[in-house]
Design a protein around this motif. Structure first.
Motif: not given
Length: 524
Positions: A360-363, A463-472
């Motif tokens: 959960t955390a690493v994603r 992990d290769k996605l930018p955070e503003h895309q990965r988080v949502p």
């Protein structure tokens, strides 16, 4: 837009598990040698079901002066027949947890409609020499396809149903998706191993084809839907499919008078059931917030807070070379006074949940070292509340919530840059052409891989996605949060959430497609 079976089942897989538990309960109860311990084991698979069952059994409606704290005691109190209805009540509440905005159906409206139809089906089945439990199940699961297609319409931002454009739901569904909701429901129920007669009845409930009228359970379901509509609980896009006809009555072998009488008995029984549930709700409101409920031991007096926030830089005493993911860490956390908790018990507890907490955390944070720190903090908080968590069926959900909150707090406090770029894009960004590539990969993409390999491959690509895309994207697909909840949690607009998720899906699919290699190479 034509959708695939894989896409339908993917969306259905994100629905709560209570309906599948409900199906298995029906199978158990149909056996004459059904045992209480079998049912208790099944109930414990869904912590929400288990907790609600104990709560309900402790209400005044079920003679709950003497409180019980285990699933077994609760089952003995309410009885096997009643537990079937109680589970259906919880299952409907879990399945319909939000408005079906693309159909224009309020959640409370649909939940009540599901239960009313189930009660009428049960009582009418007794008149027609059909299995009442199968009929009840068919009535409850009847609108499952609406739930799935509503989520698909939201995912792809389809135009919602409107009676000006389409005469009924089937016309809208055929035009937009190329498949009817009743067919979708049958597909999902079959995947979930519901009985064949239930699957076919739900699939044929609108009696569109001539041969559908030969299915007696489908006719019963159709007539029950008409009685609910006559009582003022019709769904706007279904009314033209109901109606009492001689052919339907003849197929069931009942008269119109017998049909109406069964409906009256069903509404009366439903009203009595509603009163019992209302008494339970009133009693719950008068009590302190509900603690996590142990399956065997009495309930603990105090539950952990729902949204803990990281405030200190504390760490657990995990072996640094092994990390949270490994299961051979024999050293327990030592942060509370000695003697209060058995170290072996907490170590076992931690091993049971550490993979889920870490993943959960690493994603969310996209960094294994930071995810380990967050996981350690989660288990520190769990250790402080271990007395109430160690035997609680809701412990896993609590840990997941804490891990999600701490991960988001971490992003907010230490890595806030992603939010800046997400919020301050050009205004015309949201109007860009939306990617058409589907999040789910083709069947052949993951061919020959087990679930663990698929998970590693997707995690590496995430992990290769930018955070503003990965988080949502993670919050929506892995944590089952709605668009609205994500927007509130991240403090960005709803349109931005949808745009970021759509672009993240496309980017993730491109990463997976470009790799063309074992998942080990993705992490290089």
């Amino acid at each position: 837009m034509a959708i695939t079976r894989e896409t339908i089942l993917e969306v259905a897989g994100s629905l709560p598990p209570a309906s599948q538990v409900f199906s298995e309960l029906g199978v158990i109860l149909r056996r004459p040698d059904a045992r209480l311990d079998e049912i208790a084991t099944l109930m414990k698979r869904d912590s929400t079901l288990a907790a609600n069952l104990i709560r309900i059994s402790n209400s005044v409606a079920y003679g709950g002066e003497q409180k019980v704290g285990s699933v077994e005691e609760a089952l003995a109190r309410v009885g096997m027949k009643e537990v079937f209805r109680l589970v259906s009540h919880v299952a409907s509440a879990q399945l319909v947890d939000r408005t079906l905005s693309n159909y224009g159906i309020e959640a409370t409206e649909l939940r009540e409609q599901m239960l009313q139809t189930a009660f009428i089906c049960e009582h009418l089945a007794e008149e027609c020499d059909l299995d009442p439990r199968s009929a009840y199940t068919a009535g409850l699961m009847r609108p499952l396809g609406l739930l799935v297609l509503d989520r698909l319409a939201e995912r792809y931002e389809m135009e919602p149903y409107h009676p000006i454009n389409d005469p009924d739901y089937l016309a809208w569904e055929g035009r937009v998706f190329g498949i009817a909701s009743s067919e979708v429901a049958g597909m999902v129920l079959s995947q979930w191993s519901f009985r064949d007669d239930i699957v076919e009845a739900v699939r044929s409930q609108y009696l569109i084809r001539v041969e559908d009228a030969q299915d007696r359970l489908a006719c019963l379901l159709n007539l029950s839907g008409g009685l609910v509509a006559d009582a003022g609980h019709a769904l706007l896009g279904e009314t033209r499919h109901w109606g009492v006809t001689p052919a339907k009555l003849q197929a069931l072998g009942v008269s119109d008078e017998a049909l109406r009488a069964a409906g009256k008995r069903a509404f009366k029984a439903f009203a009595a059931f509603q009163n019992r549930m209302a008494e339970r709700a009133e009693a719950a409101e008068a009590e302190e917030p509900a603690p996590p409920v142990a399956p065997i031991a009495p309930p603990i007096a105090e539950s952990p807070p729902p949204e803990p926030v990281a405030t200190e830089e504390e760490t657990c005493n995990f072996a640094p070379e092994e990390g949270v993911l490994h299961a051979n860490d024999e050293r327990p956390v030592q942060t509370s006074p000695a003697g209060l908790i058995t170290p072996t018990d907490f170590t076992t507890f931690m091993r049971n949940y550490q993979d889920m907490v870490f993943s959960t955390a690493v994603r969310l944070v996209g960094n294994e070292a930071q995810a380990e720190d967050i996981s350690q903090e989660v288990f520190l908080k769990a250790y402080e509340r271990f007395d109430s968590l160690q035997s609680s069926p809701t412990a896993g959900g609590w840990l997941k919530t804490v891990a999600t909150n701490l991960s988001l707090n971490h992003l907010s406090r230490y890595r806030n840059r992603w939010r800046f770029f997400s919020e301050f894009r050009r205004e015309d960004d949201a109007g860009d052409d939306q990617p058409e590539i589907e999040f789910a990969s083709p069947d052949t993409f993951f061919a020959g891989m087990d679930a663990g390999e698929r998970r590693e491959w997707v995690d590496a690509a995430l992990d290769k996605l930018p955070e503003h895309q990965r988080v949502p994207l993670v919050l929506y697909h892995f944590e089952d949060m709605s668009y609205e909840d994500i927007a509130k949690r991240l403090r960005i607009s709803l349109a931005k959430v949808k745009t970021d998720i759509l672009r993240a899906r496309a980017a993730l699919a491109r990463i997976l497609e470009r790799s063309g290699a074992p998942h080990e190479k993705l992490t290089a």
